[in-house]
Design a protein around this motif. Structure first.
Motif, PDB file in Angstrom:
ATOM      1  N   LEU A 218       0.825  -1.206   0.000  1.00 29.31           N
ATOM      2  CA  LEU A 218       0.000   0.000   0.000  1.00 29.31           C
ATOM      3  C   LEU A 218       0.864   1.263   0.000  1.00 29.31           C
ATOM      4  N   PHE A 222       0.045   2.819  -3.785  1.00 28.97           N
ATOM      5  CA  PHE A 222      -1.024   3.824  -3.787  1.00 28.97           C
ATOM      6  C   PHE A 222      -0.526   5.205  -4.222  1.00 28.97           C
ATOM      7  N   ILE A 294      -4.229  -0.060 -10.173  1.00 32.89           N
ATOM      8  CA  ILE A 294      -4.498   1.226  -9.519  1.00 32.89           C
ATOM      9  C   ILE A 294      -4.448   2.363 -10.541  1.00 32.89           C
ATOM     10  N   SER A 298      -7.692   4.564 -11.417  1.00 36.01           N
ATOM     11  CA  SER A 298      -7.589   5.979 -11.044  1.00 36.01           C
ATOM     12  C   SER A 298      -7.795   6.880 -12.259  1.00 36.01           C
ATOM     13  N   LEU A 337      -9.856   5.194  -4.484  1.00 32.78           N
ATOM     14  CA  LEU A 337      -9.804   4.311  -3.323  1.00 32.78           C
ATOM     15  C   LEU A 337     -10.411   2.952  -3.633  1.00 32.78           C
ATOM     16  N   SER A 340      -7.963   0.996  -5.690  1.00 33.61           N
ATOM     17  CA  SER A 340      -6.800   0.608  -4.887  1.00 33.61           C
ATOM     18  C   SER A 340      -7.127  -0.552  -3.961  1.00 33.61           C
TER      19      SER A 340
END
Length: 425
Positions: A218, A222, A294, A298, A337, A340
Motif C-alpha cells: 500500500l 497507492f 491502480i 484511477s 480508493l 486501490s
C-alpha cells in the motif's frame, strides 16, 4: 386489402420471432447466472463443510502429578536437568489411572500416542514458569494427537481414515464419556504460527505476515499509482511516448502474476541482494503487480469528473495544478480508493509470485518486523493443503475461510467508501 393483410401478417410474425429471441436471450442470461450462483454455493458449501471443524480443537484434560522422581527432575530451573527429564511420564501415569489394566510397555506407548507431541512441552513450560509446582497435582489441558482429533470429529465420515487401533478407539470413547476428552473453540488457530502437528498449527504468523506485506504494498503502490494516473491524464502530452506508456500499462495489467515473481527474484534478490522470505520483498513484488490496476482505475475515476468542474475552477483564476489538487483529485478519490482496495484484495490472494521469492518457507515464529522471515495466508494454505496429515485438510479449508473473510471485508470496504464519498452532479 389482401396485400395489406399479408404485410401485417409478415410484421406480426417478425415481431413474434423477435420476442421469442429476446425471451431466449433472457433465459440464457438467467441460466448463466443460476449456474454461476450454484457453482459459487457449491464451492462455499464444500469449503465450510471441510473447514468448520478446523475451528474446533480436541483436548485431553488430566490431573497430572508432577512427581520429581518420575520425571528425573529436581530443579526445573536447571537447563541440564530439563534436557534429560521425562515430562511425558507423569502424563502417561495420569492416563493409566483411567485404565489400570494398561500397565505394559506397549500399552504405555499406546496411551502416550493419544497425546500430541507438544504435550510434554506444555508440562515443561508450566514448570519453567512456576518451579514451585513440582511435586504437586495440577489440572492441565493438553492437545490431543491428530489421530485422536480426526477420530473424535470425523469417525462417521468415510473421507477420513481412522488410524487408531481398536484398543485406542475404545480408550478414546471411554475418555469422551468421562469428559476427559472434549472439543472447544480452536483458539490455537489464531494465537500461534505454523507447526508440524495440526493440533498446534495456527494462522497468526501468516496473518501478521500478510498485514506487513500488504502495508508495504500500500505504501508503495497507492501514491505512485495515483501520481502516475494524474500525470498521464492531466499533464502528459499526447505523443508516441505517452501512447507507448499507456499501452504497456494496459498490457502489464494482463501479465500473469508469476512473471512479477520472476522479476522480484531477479532484481530485488538477485541484483540488490535483499533477503528471501521477508515482507519487504513480498510487498515490493505485489506493489509492482498492483500498480497497473491502480493506475487504470484511477484514470477512469479522473475521467469521470465533469469538464465543467475544471472549467469553473479555471474561470475563477485557478492554475492547472490548483484545479487538479483542489477539485479533480478530491472528486475522483472515491473511485481511486475503490480501485486501490480491489487491487490490494487481489494482491492479498496471490501465491505464485511469493513462492518464487521464498515466502514458502516453514515459519514457526510470529514475524516482528518488515525484515523478519514470514509467510502469508495464501502460501500457508498451500503448505497445509499439500501436507499428508489429515488434520491439515480441515486447517487448509479453515485458512481459506479466513482469507475469504479478509477479501470480502476489503471489497465491502471499497463499496462503502465509494457510496460514502461519491458525489452526484
Amino acid at each position: 386489402m389482401t396485400d395489406q393483410r399479408s404485410q401485417a401478417e409478415i410484421v406480426r410474425n417478425s415481431l413474434k420471432r423477435r420476442y421469442r429471441k429476446e425471451r431466449r436471450f433472457r433465459l440464457y442470461g438467467l441460466l448463466a447466472i443460476s449456474i454461476a450462483l450454484a457453482s459459487l454455493f457449491t464451492l462455499f458449501a464444500d469449503i465450510i463443510n471441510k473447514g468448520h471443524t478446523g475451528f474446533i480443537k480436541t483436548t485431553i484434560t488430566l490431573d497430572v502429578t508432577l512427581d520429581s522422581g518420575m520425571m528425573y527432575l529436581d530443579d526445573p530451573t536447571d537447563e541440564d536437568q530439563r534436557s534429560m527429564a521425562d515430562f511425558m511420564a507423569p502424563i502417561i501415569a495420569s492416563l493409566q489411572e483411567h485404565f489400570p489394566t494398561a500397565d505394559s510397555a506397549s500399552d504405555r506407548r499406546a496411551l502416550g500416542s493419544l497425546l500430541g507431541t507438544y504435550a510434554a512441552s506444555e508440562v515443561r513450560d508450566l514448570l519453567i514458569d512456576n518451579p514451585d509446582l513440582l511435586n504437586t497435582t495440577q489440572t492441565i489441558e493438553l492437545p490431543a494427537h491428530d489421530r485422536v482429533s480426526v477420530y473424535v470429529k470425523h469417525a462417521d465420515n468415510p473421507r477420513y481414515t481412522i488410524k487408531l487401533s481398536e484398543q485406542q478407539q475404545r480408550w478414546v470413547d471411554e475418555l469422551v464419556e468421562k469428559g476427559v476428552i472434549d472439543t472447544s473453540f480452536n483458539d490455537v488457530l489464531f494465537s500461534r504460527g505454523d507447526s508440524r502437528e495440526p493440533a498446534n498449527a495456527g494462522v497468526l504468523g501468516a496473518i501478521v505476515g500478510s498485514l506487513l506485506t500488504m502495508l508495504v504494498t500500500l505504501i508503495i503502490s497507492f501514491p505512485v499509482g495515483i501520481a502516475a494516473a494524474v500525470y498521464l491524464e492531466e499533464f502528459a502530452p499526447q505523443n508516441k511516448i505517452t501512447d507507448f506508456i499507456e499501452v504497456n500499462i494496459n498490457n502489464l495489467a494482463a501479465v500473469p502474476s508469476i512473471i512479477f515473481g520472476l522479476l522480484g527474484l531477479a532484481v530485488f534478490i538477485g541484483l540488490f541482494g535483499m533477503p528471501r522470505s521477508v515482507p519487504v520483498v513480498g510487498g515490493l513484488v505485489l506493489a509492482l503487480m498492483t500498480l497497473p490496476t491502480i493506475i487504470i482505475s484511477s484514470r477512469a475515476a479522473i475521467k469521470s469528473v465533469p469538464p465543467s468542474i475544471r472549467e469553473a475552477a479555471e474561470g475563477v483564476g485557478a492554475s492547472k495544478m490548483q484545479v487538479v489538487l483542489h477539485h479533480v483529485i478530491p472528486l475522483a478519490m472515491p473511485g481511486m480508493l475503490t480501485g486501490s482496495i480491489i487491487g490490494m484484495a487481489q494482491a492479498l490472494g496471490e501465491t505464485a509470485p511469493l513462492l518464487l521469492i521464498g515466502m514458502v518457507a516453514f515459519i514457526v515464529d510470529i514475524p516482528d518486523g518488515f525484515f523478519s522471515s514470514a509467510t502469508v495466508l495464501p502460501v500457508q494454505i498451500y503448505l497445509w493443503a499439500s501436507s499428508s496429515e489429515q488434520g491439515f485438510v480441515e486447517l487448509a479449508s479453515a485458512g481459506i475461510m479466513v482469507l475469504l473473510t479478509f477479501m470480502m471485508s476489503m471489497n465491502a470496504l471499497a463499496i462503502w467508501l465509494r457510496k460514502r464519498l461519491e458525489r452526484r452532479w
